[in-house]
Scaffold this active site. Structure first.
Site, PDB file in Angstrom:
ATOM      1  CB  SER A   1      -0.904   0.002   1.246  1.00  0.00           C
ATOM      2  OG  SER A   1      -1.522   1.264   1.429  1.00  0.00           O
TER       3      SER A   1
ATOM      4  CB  SER B   1       1.284   6.599  -6.514  1.00  0.00           C
ATOM      5  OG  SER B   1       0.787   5.550  -7.311  1.00  0.00           O
TER       6      SER B   1
ATOM      7  CB  THR C   1      14.762  33.128 -18.848  1.00  0.00           C
ATOM      8  OG1 THR C   1      14.421  33.960 -17.739  1.00  0.00           O
ATOM      9  CG2 THR C   1      16.264  33.162 -19.061  1.00  0.00           C
ATOM     10  NE  ARG C   2      14.725  26.656 -20.293  1.00  0.00           N
ATOM     11  CZ  ARG C   2      14.415  25.416 -19.950  1.00  0.00           C
ATOM     12  NH1 ARG C   2      13.514  24.740 -20.655  1.00  0.00           N
ATOM     13  NH2 ARG C   2      15.000  24.850 -18.899  1.00  0.00           N
TER      14      ARG C   2
ATOM     15  CB  CYS D   1      10.299  31.454 -16.474  1.00  0.00           C
ATOM     16  SG  CYS D   1      11.984  32.005 -16.781  1.00  0.00           S
TER      17      CYS D   1
ATOM     18  N   GLY E   1      10.310  27.438 -15.737  1.00  0.00           N
ATOM     19  CA  GLY E   1       9.059  27.790 -15.078  1.00  0.00           C
ATOM     20  C   GLY E   1       7.927  28.088 -16.040  1.00  0.00           C
TER      21      GLY E   1
ATOM     22  CE1 TYR F   1      18.960  46.772 -15.558  1.00  0.00           C
ATOM     23  CE2 TYR F   1      18.606  49.098 -15.125  1.00  0.00           C
ATOM     24  CZ  TYR F   1      18.657  47.791 -14.684  1.00  0.00           C
ATOM     25  OH  TYR F   1      18.383  47.493 -13.368  1.00  0.00           O
TER      26      TYR F   1
ATOM     27  CD  GLU G   1      15.364  37.684 -18.810  1.00  0.00           C
ATOM     28  OE1 GLU G   1      15.563  36.596 -18.237  1.00  0.00           O
ATOM     29  OE2 GLU G   1      16.279  38.483 -19.079  1.00  0.00           O
TER      30      GLU G   1
ATOM     31  CG  ASP H   1      15.177  33.895  -6.367  1.00  0.00           C
ATOM     32  OD1 ASP H   1      15.432  32.774  -6.844  1.00  0.00           O
ATOM     33  OD2 ASP H   1      14.397  34.701  -6.891  1.00  0.00           O
ATOM     34  CB  VAL H   2      20.079  36.343  -8.527  1.00  0.00           C
ATOM     35  CG1 VAL H   2      20.371  37.176  -7.294  1.00  0.00           C
ATOM     36  CG2 VAL H   2      21.091  35.225  -8.661  1.00  0.00           C
TER      37      VAL H   2
END
Length: 353
Positions: free
Chosen positions: A25, A320, A193-194, A191, A188, A291, A295, A133-134
């Site tokens: 289980s 599972s 960015t790509r 996101c 993400g 500048y 993104e 975080d950056v």
């Protein structure tokens, strides 16, 4: 210029091959992990899922829901809460369920310094985990900033920082004092960015390679981005991720602290946007700096009610997965996983639900 010809994989490119199991289980599966971090020496025990530090996911209401859930999930609070609000929250709940988030700007560092001098910190209910975080964790200034933060804070505060996607920078960050390296550039759901930069790395391969680099030095990684369904969370853990950070999968709930809007179709929606989107930058910085480009994108998500049901789906899915490969504990999942490359994994003939 050079070209790497090795195949790199995303969650959509693989399935996990089932294996014989003695588990009767899903109840027999333990999906909590226990870690002692390299630098802070603090211990963690719980389900290693983190709500992303986005202002519509990494909220105090989400943290309260995670505390109620009782499985030890944590929330990376977004960095835009005022100091007084943070002090009030930590005074009531302490820091066990949340990561205090900062970026690179001086205001973030000043606010952190002020919090470290506050009553909750002095009373033992303050910050014990920080997320730095950056978007681009490859700059020399980022490494210098990390070293400065490590020198500024007490030794027993756990540090998570990113984002990066390659092993050599993971090693450098860990040696600079980071306990957990955040892995993911561009996967993400909100996101871009790509699209805007052409930069990125398939998330599953990034996790596999970065986990190998981190674990060799006694560090940890957090796979950040790219999970769209519970099966992706399992694949991230199976690939070696110690923690998994979720954004879109936790969006659209009551705990998002966003206004619920009724559309022309009568359905209820909430806005969900990336923290590098023009929506977020207008909200928190007055607009997009001349500048740079946005993104991130802004989307409407159908209102999903309390997050409780979504958490049950995610945790149930991971349990599972473990039963299919015979892993009694989440820590066994990587050792028992064989990934199979596929060209299709889900039959959507009746929709994607």
């Amino acid at each position: 210029m050079r070209i790497e010809e090795d195949v790199k994989l995303d969650f959509k490119d693989v399935l996990i091959r089932p294996k014989r199991s003695t588990l009767a289980s899903r109840k027999e599966v333990d999906i909590k992990r226990a870690y002692t971090f390299k630098w802070s020496k603090r211990t963690y025990e719980g389900v290693p899922i983190i709500a992303a530090n986005m202002d519509n996911v990494g909220t105090m209401d989400m943290a309260r829901a995670f505390i109620k859930d009782g499985n030890g999930l944590t929330v990376a609070l977004h960095k835009h809460y005022p100091l007084e609000t943070l002090i009030d929250f930590f005074s009531e709940y302490g820091g066990s369920s949340v990561w205090y988030s900062i970026g690179l700007v001086q205001d973030d560092r000043d606010k952190l310094k002020a919090f470290l001098e506050s009553a909750p910190q002095k009373e033992g209910k303050g910050i014990d985990k920080i997320c730095i975080d950056v978007a681009n964790g490859y700059s020399e200034s980022f490494l210098d900033y990390i070293k400065g933060i490590r020198d500024m804070i007490p030794d027993d505060i756990t540090l998570m920082a990113g984002n990066v996607v390659t092993g050599e920078i993971v090693e450098e960050l860990i040696l600079a004092g980071i306990d957990i390296v955040k892995v993911g550039i561009g996967p993400g759901s909100v996101c871009t960015t790509r699209k805007m930069t052409g930069v990125g790395y398939p998330q599953l391969s990034a996790i596999i390679e970065c986990a190998d680099a981190a674990h060799g030095l006694g560090g940890r990684i957090c796979g950040d981005g790219g999970c769209t369904v519970p099966g992706d969370v399992s694949k991230a853990f199976a690939g070696g991720s110690d923690f998994v950070m979720l954004g879109g999968m936790l969006a659209g709930h009551d705990e998002s602290e966003q206004e619920i809007v009724t559309g022309d179709d009568g359905e209820k929606y909430l806005a969900f946007y990336g923290m590098s989107s023009d929506t977020a930058m207008k909200k928190h910085k007055g607009g997009v700096a001349e500048y740079r480009a946005s993104e991130g994108k802004t989307v409407k998500i159908p209102y999903r009610g309390p997050v409780e049901g979504t958490l049950q789906d995610i945790l149930g899915g991971v349990r599972s997965t473990c039963t299919y490969v015979g892993a009694r504990q989440l820590k066994e999942l990587t050792k028992r996983t064989t990934f199979v490359r596929v060209t299709q994994q889900i039959n959507n003939i009746f929709g994607a639900g």
